[in-house]
Scaffold this motif. Structure first.
Motif, mmCIF file in Angstrom:
data_model
loop_
_atom_site.group_PDB
_atom_site.id
_atom_site.type_symbol
_atom_site.label_atom_id
_atom_site.label_comp_id
_atom_site.label_asym_id
_atom_site.label_seq_id
_atom_site.Cartn_x
_atom_site.Cartn_y
_atom_site.Cartn_z
ATOM 1 N N ARG A 127 81.219 41.063 90.875
ATOM 2 C CA ARG A 127 81.592 42.027 91.908
ATOM 3 C C ARG A 127 81.080 41.509 93.245
ATOM 4 N NH1 ARG A 127 83.647 46.604 89.912
ATOM 5 N NH2 ARG A 127 83.586 47.594 91.956
ATOM 6 N N THR A 128 81.833 41.812 94.299
ATOM 7 C CA THR A 128 81.452 41.397 95.640
ATOM 8 C C THR A 128 81.182 42.634 96.472
ATOM 9 O OG1 THR A 128 82.813 39.424 95.474
ATOM 10 C CG2 THR A 128 82.135 40.097 97.684
ATOM 11 N N THR A 129 80.057 42.646 97.188
ATOM 12 C CA THR A 129 79.667 43.773 98.029
ATOM 13 C C THR A 129 80.005 43.448 99.481
ATOM 14 O OG1 THR A 129 77.886 44.339 96.528
ATOM 15 C CG2 THR A 129 77.750 45.223 98.757
ATOM 16 N N PHE A 130 80.583 44.446 100.179
ATOM 17 C CA PHE A 130 80.980 44.292 101.577
ATOM 18 C C PHE A 130 80.217 45.276 102.429
ATOM 19 C CE2 PHE A 130 84.555 43.220 98.859
ATOM 20 C CZ PHE A 130 84.955 41.980 99.336
ATOM 21 N N VAL A 131 79.714 44.813 103.577
ATOM 22 C CA VAL A 131 79.072 45.668 104.572
ATOM 23 C C VAL A 131 79.674 45.307 105.925
ATOM 24 C CG1 VAL A 131 76.928 46.329 105.698
ATOM 25 C CG2 VAL A 131 76.943 45.817 103.247
ATOM 26 N N LEU A 132 80.166 46.304 106.683
ATOM 27 C CA LEU A 132 80.788 46.083 107.994
ATOM 28 C C LEU A 132 79.820 46.532 109.077
ATOM 29 C CD1 LEU A 132 83.290 45.183 109.538
ATOM 30 C CD2 LEU A 132 84.165 47.517 109.364
ATOM 31 N N LEU A 133 79.478 45.630 109.999
ATOM 32 C CA LEU A 133 78.524 45.886 111.065
ATOM 33 C C LEU A 133 79.227 45.748 112.415
ATOM 34 C CD1 LEU A 133 75.671 43.643 109.661
ATOM 35 C CD2 LEU A 133 75.970 46.080 109.270
ATOM 36 N N PRO B 4 78.110 38.049 96.987
ATOM 37 C CA PRO B 4 78.618 38.020 95.601
ATOM 38 C C PRO B 4 77.544 38.459 94.614
ATOM 39 C CG PRO B 4 77.987 35.817 96.256
ATOM 40 C CD PRO B 4 77.749 36.693 97.460
ATOM 41 N N ARG B 5 77.989 39.043 93.462
ATOM 42 C CA ARG B 5 77.091 39.411 92.367
ATOM 43 C C ARG B 5 77.735 38.954 91.067
ATOM 44 N NH1 ARG B 5 73.131 42.907 93.971
ATOM 45 N NH2 ARG B 5 73.503 44.044 95.920
ATOM 46 N N SER B 6 76.915 38.424 90.173
ATOM 47 C CA SER B 6 77.427 37.992 88.876
ATOM 48 C C SER B 6 77.621 39.193 87.961
ATOM 49 C CB SER B 6 76.455 37.004 88.242
ATOM 50 O OG SER B 6 75.250 37.682 87.898
ATOM 51 N N SER B 7 78.169 38.946 86.786
ATOM 52 C CA SER B 7 78.384 40.030 85.818
ATOM 53 C C SER B 7 77.078 40.603 85.313
ATOM 54 C CB SER B 7 79.212 39.520 84.632
ATOM 55 O OG SER B 7 78.544 38.432 83.996
ATOM 56 N N THR B 8 75.966 39.875 85.454
ATOM 57 C CA THR B 8 74.644 40.381 85.045
ATOM 58 C C THR B 8 73.917 41.058 86.177
ATOM 59 O OG1 THR B 8 73.573 38.274 85.568
ATOM 60 C CG2 THR B 8 74.428 38.552 83.329
ATOM 61 N N GLY B 9 74.538 41.117 87.378
ATOM 62 C CA GLY B 9 73.923 41.802 88.506
ATOM 63 C C GLY B 9 73.153 40.904 89.434
ATOM 64 N N ALA B 10 73.085 39.604 89.172
ATOM 65 C CA ALA B 10 72.340 38.705 90.059
ATOM 66 C C ALA B 10 73.106 38.515 91.362
ATOM 67 C CB ALA B 10 72.125 37.354 89.379
#
Length: 833
Positions: free
Chosen positions: A732-738, A803-809
């Protein structure tokens, strides 16, 4: 209620001559109107809830409330309803049936629920819609008030009603059959009062007892005609058995009686002259007027016939008699039915025999003769020192219905060693409950149990302890265990059992207690047992488990884009304590990483801390501190800190990229922006799961990475930001807009410019979060996402991608910078018009 004239005339009553005429035959039970649909409800002495079923009975009041339709039936389970301190008083307002549950109890006797009260009528029948039926009930009013009041048509069958006041008050048409109305001192055993134009009451196969000097049956007409038909009935009084009274000239009272036993001298008191109405006592065939019935125990209220009573086999056969007497015996046991509510049968004959005692029990023998009636027997026993004050009884045993004595044997367990007990055999049938009259017997249990002595506790920790003691086997091999609990009277926990060998000398033993609660006082004792049974309980001792370390004041400070400082206070409770900090990215399902570990030595509370490095920018983290004393019986305690979020790396200088319109060419990715102050983080709620995974480290090679991040376009018609990138692995990919905004220096921070900034303020660039964080699932390799950015003000922005791996890293964060031009803002406004 009785008329006032009756109250004033009682002192004027005098004996009268009995007029003999042909007796009128008693009718059958009053027919009840047929009901279209009926329901059945069940009540129990301890019933609760509203189900009112046989498997889940409700209270009697609930069952009566539910039976609100004519034809409904309420069954009462065997047992006592109410008491002197909690009296039962019920009014029946519908044409229903109230009966004991059919069948017999463990002694083979009929189930007859007992309703107890100390005031007022126990049952009042007042149904305007039809006839009520009462069957197989016992009503006991212990002090004052009636037991049974009938104010509307009623069929009473096999009901025992006793009271210190008038037992039965009848004010409507009724048939009372195979029943008892009895009082030791009330005005009348049964009082029949007419207060309508005409009323008929039938008494058949009843026992009516006034064990004092008033009336057995008192019959009174107030306004109209009252007829009382009596057959096969005992009416006993030490003074006046029968009384007929008409209170008005227009009123009349007639008592028609046959095959009944009543006092013939004086036999009846009739008033029917002058200003009063006519009365008549019409005595038919088969009456006994000078033969006193013989009861089993008149003084204690046992009104069953005893052997030799003239009422046995002296009644008249009739289909209206009913099939069973009040005791459940067939109505015709001998050559003819008995007079009275009970059908006499011979009582069983129990005989007490010898005993064969053991250490904690005994086998008791005897004989029982059922005398032709289904019989059950049991043994009553008690410690001799109590004189019968602690009597117990064994479970009933079926003896059949033979006519000869049979061997009887009963096993008793749970006795105390070296103790003398008295005992006697008891038998019960429809002929009564009989105790062996030859006298009680006694036996003494043997004495050879092991002896246990409880010692002290050692190796006490937070959840474990060791208990020592000694056991003397007394020549028999056996086992021992430690019983323990948090109350000296409730030792419900047990240790594993140990073995002791044959011997007569004390043997040293010990047992380990596990699974204890920290900082808790436990009581314990050593118990041993062998083939002769358990040891006599020894003295109870106690121990208190140790207290684990306590953690408080968990805090986070010194936050940057890639680091944080965690701290907490630990009270070691006087013992060496180890601790560690654990953390992981929020939403991750992987294991925790461990930060720092150390030892807090015994002493006062101390503040400990650890600095986390290598964190991902703009990422929320969960964390906790874990501490333990580290001994074998110690527990691990933890305290969860409030989640924290790292800041975003500062962007490059504001002049770097040109403004992007909807037709601008794609932009390549830039390095994460830098800023002179951390980006403000959203507040996070406190609290976290009470238990967390065991800590372990997450290596860098397991973290995903992003390459080829580029901005494809910013659509003007429907403001969307389209990006492309390559991810090293799926996750999963996390997005933050600043948003990039101007600021001024305030110490080491970059803050919003005040309204009236002075010319000497140093300018800086600050980042303010306007969207996110939000996440999308992605694939390993090329990915393309369109993000809605409608509603953004004109200006420069930075999109941070982690980015985050399937294990949450979490992997390194990347960012792209773009500008929302004024044209896109105007297009958005036009679209929303």
């Amino acid at each position: 209620m009785r008329a006032t004239k009756l109250r004033t005339m009682r002192n004027l009553l005098a004996e009268s001559t009995i007029a003999v005429a042909i007796a009128i035959a008693a009718p059958a039970l009053i027919p009840s109107p047929a009901a279209a649909a009926t329901a059945t409800f069940y009540a129990g002495p301890n019933g609760t809830g509203g189900a009112c079923t046989q498997t889940s009975p409700c209270s009697l009041q609930s069952a009566l409330s539910a039976a609100n339709a004519d034809g409904d039936t309420v069954y009462l389970a065997s047992g006592q309803y109410g008491s002197a301190s909690s009296p039962t008083n019920y009014t029946i307002t519908h044409a229903i049936t109230i009966a004991g549950v059919p069948g017999t109890n463990s002694r083979g006797l009929p189930n007859r629920p007992e309703l107890v009260s100390s005031s007022g009528p126990i049952l009042t029948v007042d149904s305007p819609t039809g006839t009520v039926t009462l069957q197989d009930l016992t009503l006991d009013n212990l002090t004052s008030g009636n037991a049974l009041v009938l104010q509307s048509p009623t069929n009473v069958d096999r009901v025992s009603a006793q009271s210190n006041d008038t037992a039965c008050l009848v004010e409507a048409d009724a048939v009372v059959r195979d029943s008892v109305c009895a009082t030791p001192s009330g005005y009348a055993a049964i009082d029949v009062e007419e207060n309508t134009a005409a009323m008929t009451v039938t008494l058949r196969n009843d026992t009516i007892v006034q064990n004092g000097y008033d009336y057995g049956l008192y019959a009174q007409s107030l306004y109209g005609s009252l007829t009382v038909n009596v057959s096969n009935t005992i009416i006993f009084s030490r003074n006046i058995s029968l009384s007929a009274f008409a209170s008005e000239p227009s009123a009349s009272t007639s008592i028609n009686i046959d095959h009944s036993n009543y006092n013939g001298s004086p036999s009846a008191l009739l008033i029917g002259n002058g200003s009063y109405g006519a009365t008549a006592l019409n005595a038919g065939a088969g009456n006994q007027t000078h033969a006193t019935p013989v009861f089993r125990d008149l003084g204690s209220g046992d009104y069953q016939e005893a052997a030799g009573s003239p009422t046995i086999d002296a009644g008249a056969p009739s289909v209206d008699n009913g099939t069973l007497g009040l005791d459940g015996n067939p109505r015709t046991y001998g050559s003819a039915p008995d007079i009275g509510a009970y059908e006499y049968v011979p009582a069983p004959t129990p005989t007490t025999g010898d005993a064969q005692p053991s250490l904690t029990g005994a086998t008791l023998s005897g004989t029982v003769n059922p005398n032709g009636i289904e019989t059950h027997y049991w043994v009553d026993y008690w410690p001799q020192t109590t004189g019968g004050a602690q009597t117990q009884e064994t479970a009933p045993i079926d003896a059949g219905s033979g006519t000869a004595a049979i061997p009887a044997s009963v096993q008793i367990t749970g006795l105390q060693p070296n103790t003398t007990y008295d005992y006697e055999f008891v038998a019960a049938s429809g002929g009564g409950v009989v105790t062996d009259t030859s006298g009680m017997r006694s036996f003494t249990t043997t004495t050879a149990p092991p002896v246990a002595s409880t010692g002290t506790a050692s190796n006490i920790d937070e959840t474990t302890a060791t208990v020592a003691g000694t056991v003397t086997a007394n020549g028999l091999a056996g086992t021992y265990e430690v019983q323990y609990g948090t109350s000296p009277t409730s030792l419900t926990g047990t240790s594993s059992a140990g073995s002791v060998g044959v011997g007569t000398a004390p043997q040293t033993v010990s047992a380990a207690l596990t699974g204890l609660q920290p900082a808790t006082t436990y009581y314990y004792r050593l118990v041993a047992r062998n083939a002769d049974g358990p040891s006599v309980n020894t003295a109870v001792q106690h121990l208190t488990t140790l207290t684990p370390p306590e953690i408080s004041a968990a805090a986070v400070n010194a936050l940057t884009a890639t680091s944080a400082r965690l701290s907490a206070t630990i009270d070691p409770q006087g013992r060496d304590t180890s601790y560690r900090f654990e953390y992981r990215a929020a939403g991750s399902t992987g294991a925790y990483s461990t930060a720092a570990g150390s030892v807090v030595h015994a002493g006062a509370p101390q503040t400990v801390s650890a600095v986390l490095t290598g964190l991902a920018p703009a990422t929320e983290y969960q964390w906790q501190i874990v501490a333990t004393h580290g001994s074998a019986g110690a527990v691990t305690v933890s305290l969860t800190g409030a989640p924290f979020q790292t800041s975003v790396a500062a962007p490059p200088p504001a002049s770097a990229p040109p403004a992007l319109t909807s037709t601008a060419p794609p932009m390549t990715s830039t390095t994460p922006p830098t800023a002179s102050t951390p980006t403000p983080m959203l507040g996070s709620q406190s609290g976290s799961p009470t238990s967390m995974p065991s800590p372990s480290s997450v290596s860098d090679h397991a973290r995903p990475s992003i390459t080829k991040l580029r901005l494809v376009s910013l659509a003007e018609r429907s403001p969307r930001l389209t990006i492309e990138y390559r991810d090293s692995e799926a996750g999963r990919t996390t997005f933050v807009l600043l948003r990039v905004l101007p600021g001024v220096r305030h110490g080491r921070s970059c803050v919003a410019p005040p309204r009236h900034a002075g010319g000497h303020s140093r300018r800086c660039t600050r980042l303010v979060k306007v969207r996110g964080p939000f996440s999308r699932a992605d694939l390993a390799g090329e990915n393309r996402f369109s993000l809605r950015v409608g509603g953004l003000a004109t200006g420069s922005y930075v999109l941070v991608v982690t980015p985050r791996s399937s294990t949450g890293a979490a992997g390194p964060a990347h960012s792209v910078r773009f500008r929302v031009p004024a044209t896109a803002r105007r297009a958005a406004r036009r679209r929303h018009r």
